[in-house]
Design a protein around this motif. Sequence first.
Motif, PDB file in Angstrom:
ATOM      1  N   THR A 122       0.837  -1.206   0.000  1.00 32.48           N
ATOM      2  CA  THR A 122       0.000   0.000   0.000  1.00 32.48           C
ATOM      3  C   THR A 122       0.869   1.251   0.000  1.00 32.48           C
ATOM      4  O   THR A 122       0.370   2.349  -0.261  1.00 32.48           O
ATOM      5  CB  THR A 122      -0.906   0.048   1.247  1.00 32.48           C
ATOM      6  OG1 THR A 122      -0.092   0.188   2.423  1.00 32.48           O
ATOM      7  CG2 THR A 122      -1.762  -1.203   1.359  1.00 32.48           C
ATOM      8  N   GLY A 123       2.145   1.075   0.348  1.00 36.16           N
ATOM      9  CA  GLY A 123       3.053   2.216   0.426  1.00 36.16           C
ATOM     10  C   GLY A 123       3.067   2.898   1.780  1.00 36.16           C
ATOM     11  O   GLY A 123       3.822   3.858   1.980  1.00 36.16           O
ATOM     12  N   LYS A 124       2.269   2.399   2.736  1.00 34.22           N
ATOM     13  CA  LYS A 124       2.184   3.099   4.019  1.00 34.22           C
ATOM     14  C   LYS A 124       3.444   2.950   4.870  1.00 34.22           C
ATOM     15  O   LYS A 124       3.628   3.683   5.847  1.00 34.22           O
ATOM     16  CB  LYS A 124       0.967   2.632   4.809  1.00 34.22           C
ATOM     17  CG  LYS A 124       0.978   1.180   5.247  1.00 34.22           C
ATOM     18  CD  LYS A 124      -0.326   0.859   5.975  1.00 34.22           C
ATOM     19  CE  LYS A 124      -0.422  -0.604   6.352  1.00 34.22           C
ATOM     20  NZ  LYS A 124      -1.729  -0.905   6.991  1.00 34.22           N
ATOM     21  N   LYS A 159      11.486  -0.846  -3.929  1.00 35.84           N
ATOM     22  CA  LYS A 159      10.693  -1.268  -5.089  1.00 35.84           C
ATOM     23  C   LYS A 159       9.267  -0.725  -5.010  1.00 35.84           C
ATOM     24  O   LYS A 159       8.683  -0.346  -6.028  1.00 35.84           O
ATOM     25  CB  LYS A 159      10.673  -2.794  -5.181  1.00 35.84           C
ATOM     26  CG  LYS A 159      12.022  -3.392  -5.563  1.00 35.84           C
ATOM     27  CD  LYS A 159      11.958  -4.911  -5.628  1.00 35.84           C
ATOM     28  CE  LYS A 159      13.317  -5.495  -6.007  1.00 35.84           C
ATOM     29  NZ  LYS A 159      13.294  -6.975  -6.088  1.00 35.84           N
ATOM     30  N   VAL A 160       8.701  -0.707  -3.806  1.00 33.10           N
ATOM     31  CA  VAL A 160       7.349  -0.165  -3.644  1.00 33.10           C
ATOM     32  C   VAL A 160       7.329   1.318  -3.999  1.00 33.10           C
ATOM     33  O   VAL A 160       6.376   1.796  -4.632  1.00 33.10           O
ATOM     34  CB  VAL A 160       6.829  -0.384  -2.199  1.00 33.10           C
ATOM     35  CG1 VAL A 160       5.472   0.302  -2.010  1.00 33.10           C
ATOM     36  CG2 VAL A 160       6.694  -1.871  -1.899  1.00 33.10           C
ATOM     37  N   LEU A 171      -0.340   5.111 -14.726  1.00 37.23           N
ATOM     38  CA  LEU A 171      -1.652   4.455 -14.661  1.00 37.23           C
ATOM     39  C   LEU A 171      -2.698   5.271 -13.900  1.00 37.23           C
ATOM     40  O   LEU A 171      -3.861   4.872 -13.845  1.00 37.23           O
ATOM     41  CB  LEU A 171      -1.502   3.069 -14.013  1.00 37.23           C
ATOM     42  CG  LEU A 171      -0.474   2.133 -14.659  1.00 37.23           C
ATOM     43  CD1 LEU A 171      -0.342   0.857 -13.845  1.00 37.23           C
ATOM     44  CD2 LEU A 171      -0.874   1.815 -16.098  1.00 37.23           C
ATOM     45  N   ASN A 172      -2.268   6.361 -13.297  1.00 35.15           N
ATOM     46  CA  ASN A 172      -3.185   7.234 -12.551  1.00 35.15           C
ATOM     47  C   ASN A 172      -3.919   6.460 -11.454  1.00 35.15           C
ATOM     48  O   ASN A 172      -5.137   6.518 -11.317  1.00 35.15           O
ATOM     49  CB  ASN A 172      -4.197   7.890 -13.495  1.00 35.15           C
ATOM     50  CG  ASN A 172      -4.965   9.022 -12.821  1.00 35.15           C
ATOM     51  OD1 ASN A 172      -4.444   9.686 -11.927  1.00 35.15           O
ATOM     52  ND2 ASN A 172      -6.212   9.223 -13.234  1.00 35.15           N
ATOM     53  N   CYS A 173      -3.156   5.703 -10.670  1.00 34.28           N
ATOM     54  CA  CYS A 173      -3.751   4.922  -9.583  1.00 34.28           C
ATOM     55  C   CYS A 173      -2.764   4.809  -8.439  1.00 34.28           C
ATOM     56  O   CYS A 173      -1.595   5.181  -8.555  1.00 34.28           O
ATOM     57  CB  CYS A 173      -4.159   3.536 -10.075  1.00 34.28           C
ATOM     58  SG  CYS A 173      -2.765   2.434 -10.452  1.00 34.28           S
ATOM     59  N   LYS A 174      -3.219   4.265  -7.325  1.00 32.00           N
ATOM     60  CA  LYS A 174      -2.351   4.001  -6.188  1.00 32.00           C
ATOM     61  C   LYS A 174      -1.588   2.700  -6.415  1.00 32.00           C
ATOM     62  O   LYS A 174      -2.019   1.835  -7.172  1.00 32.00           O
ATOM     63  CB  LYS A 174      -3.185   3.872  -4.906  1.00 32.00           C
ATOM     64  CG  LYS A 174      -3.909   5.116  -4.456  1.00 32.00           C
ATOM     65  CD  LYS A 174      -4.664   4.820  -3.169  1.00 32.00           C
ATOM     66  CE  LYS A 174      -5.456   6.010  -2.675  1.00 32.00           C
ATOM     67  NZ  LYS A 174      -6.230   5.661  -1.449  1.00 32.00           N
ATOM     68  N   VAL A 175      -0.489   2.548  -5.704  1.00 33.43           N
ATOM     69  CA  VAL A 175       0.283   1.321  -5.827  1.00 33.43           C
ATOM     70  C   VAL A 175      -0.516   0.123  -5.335  1.00 33.43           C
ATOM     71  O   VAL A 175      -0.368  -0.993  -5.843  1.00 33.43           O
ATOM     72  CB  VAL A 175       1.630   1.450  -5.069  1.00 33.43           C
ATOM     73  CG1 VAL A 175       1.421   1.580  -3.558  1.00 33.43           C
ATOM     74  CG2 VAL A 175       2.529   0.266  -5.394  1.00 33.43           C
ATOM     75  N   SER A 176      -1.391   0.311  -4.356  1.00 30.82           N
ATOM     76  CA  SER A 176      -2.230  -0.793  -3.864  1.00 30.82           C
ATOM     77  C   SER A 176      -3.200  -1.269  -4.942  1.00 30.82           C
ATOM     78  O   SER A 176      -3.443  -2.477  -5.094  1.00 30.82           O
ATOM     79  CB  SER A 176      -3.011  -0.363  -2.618  1.00 30.82           C
ATOM     80  OG  SER A 176      -3.819   0.771  -2.891  1.00 30.82           O
ATOM     81  N   HIS A 177      -3.752  -0.325  -5.710  1.00 31.44           N
ATOM     82  CA  HIS A 177      -4.650  -0.708  -6.811  1.00 31.44           C
ATOM     83  C   HIS A 177      -3.889  -1.520  -7.852  1.00 31.44           C
ATOM     84  O   HIS A 177      -4.395  -2.523  -8.369  1.00 31.44           O
ATOM     85  CB  HIS A 177      -5.248   0.533  -7.474  1.00 31.44           C
ATOM     86  CG  HIS A 177      -5.995   1.424  -6.537  1.00 31.44           C
ATOM     87  ND1 HIS A 177      -6.163   2.779  -6.768  1.00 31.44           N
ATOM     88  CD2 HIS A 177      -6.612   1.172  -5.353  1.00 31.44           C
ATOM     89  CE1 HIS A 177      -6.852   3.305  -5.786  1.00 31.44           C
ATOM     90  NE2 HIS A 177      -7.131   2.356  -4.908  1.00 31.44           N
ATOM     91  N   LEU A 178      -2.665  -1.084  -8.147  1.00 29.20           N
ATOM     92  CA  LEU A 178      -1.842  -1.791  -9.120  1.00 29.20           C
ATOM     93  C   LEU A 178      -1.515  -3.202  -8.629  1.00 29.20           C
ATOM     94  O   LEU A 178      -1.612  -4.170  -9.390  1.00 29.20           O
ATOM     95  CB  LEU A 178      -0.546  -1.015  -9.369  1.00 29.20           C
ATOM     96  CG  LEU A 178       0.515  -1.713 -10.238  1.00 29.20           C
ATOM     97  CD1 LEU A 178      -0.047  -2.067 -11.606  1.00 29.20           C
ATOM     98  CD2 LEU A 178       1.759  -0.849 -10.355  1.00 29.20           C
ATOM     99  N   ALA A 179      -1.143  -3.327  -7.358  1.00 26.31           N
ATOM    100  CA  ALA A 179      -0.767  -4.638  -6.806  1.00 26.31           C
ATOM    101  C   ALA A 179      -1.925  -5.624  -6.859  1.00 26.31           C
ATOM    102  O   ALA A 179      -1.738  -6.812  -7.178  1.00 26.31           O
ATOM    103  CB  ALA A 179      -0.273  -4.476  -5.372  1.00 26.31           C
TER     104      ALA A 179
END
Length: 241
Positions: A122-124, A159-160, A171-179
């Motif tokens: 999530t990047g948190k 990497k995150v 992609l205009n999204c959060k890394v959590s959405h991508l994962a």
Amino acid sequence: MHCFSIIEGTKEALERLQMDYVDVIFAHRPDPTIPMEEVVRAFNWVIEKGWAFYWGTSEWSAREIEEAFHVASKLNLIPPAAEQCEHHMFHRERPEKEYEPLYRKYDYGTTVFSGLAEGILTGKYNDGIPKDSRFGREPEHDEERASLASEEGQAKIKKVRELAVFAEKELNCKVSHLALAWLVIKPHTSTIILGASKPEQILDNLKALDVLPKLTPTVLEKIEEILATKPSSVVSCSAFA
């Protein structure tokens, strides 16, 4: 995990759920001291009683799953239908390498847990461990905190960070959405368990569906370049074939 434990455990679970049956019941971690025939017979009995439509495995090795299929075929019993496994961008060997022969032979599917690597994806944790996060507020996560602070943990965080920049810019999204979207497009992902603690987290995670059309071969290749975690080769699990 013997016959009595499976049958009584199923009954008790249904009572707690206040349900007459479930769609799928999973056998979490096999007991190597119990004959596989006993396990398969017990789940076959549970299904025949109408307590479940299917049974699946959870955290089983490919060899153990193959043995269950072999026993079921030999005795004309019901084989497992799916595997519940850990799968995310940093944990790929078992779901993408060890299970590959099962996918080809049985069209086996996976129910994925920890798709966001316990929140790392999530990047948190990119800038340390927030006090209000699970790692920050729960003392039993000392091992995970130490892991994040290690050289390997910091390499994952790096990497995150790269994935987060790529997700936002490309992609205009959060890394959590991508994962999560990355998991959804895996051909044998049947279900993803979302370990949300708040309703708004569920709604946010569902935005991963909007990312799916954007995951072109070129985009996926760029993701692999950032991750460098793709398993190298496939192993065989045909010992009981």
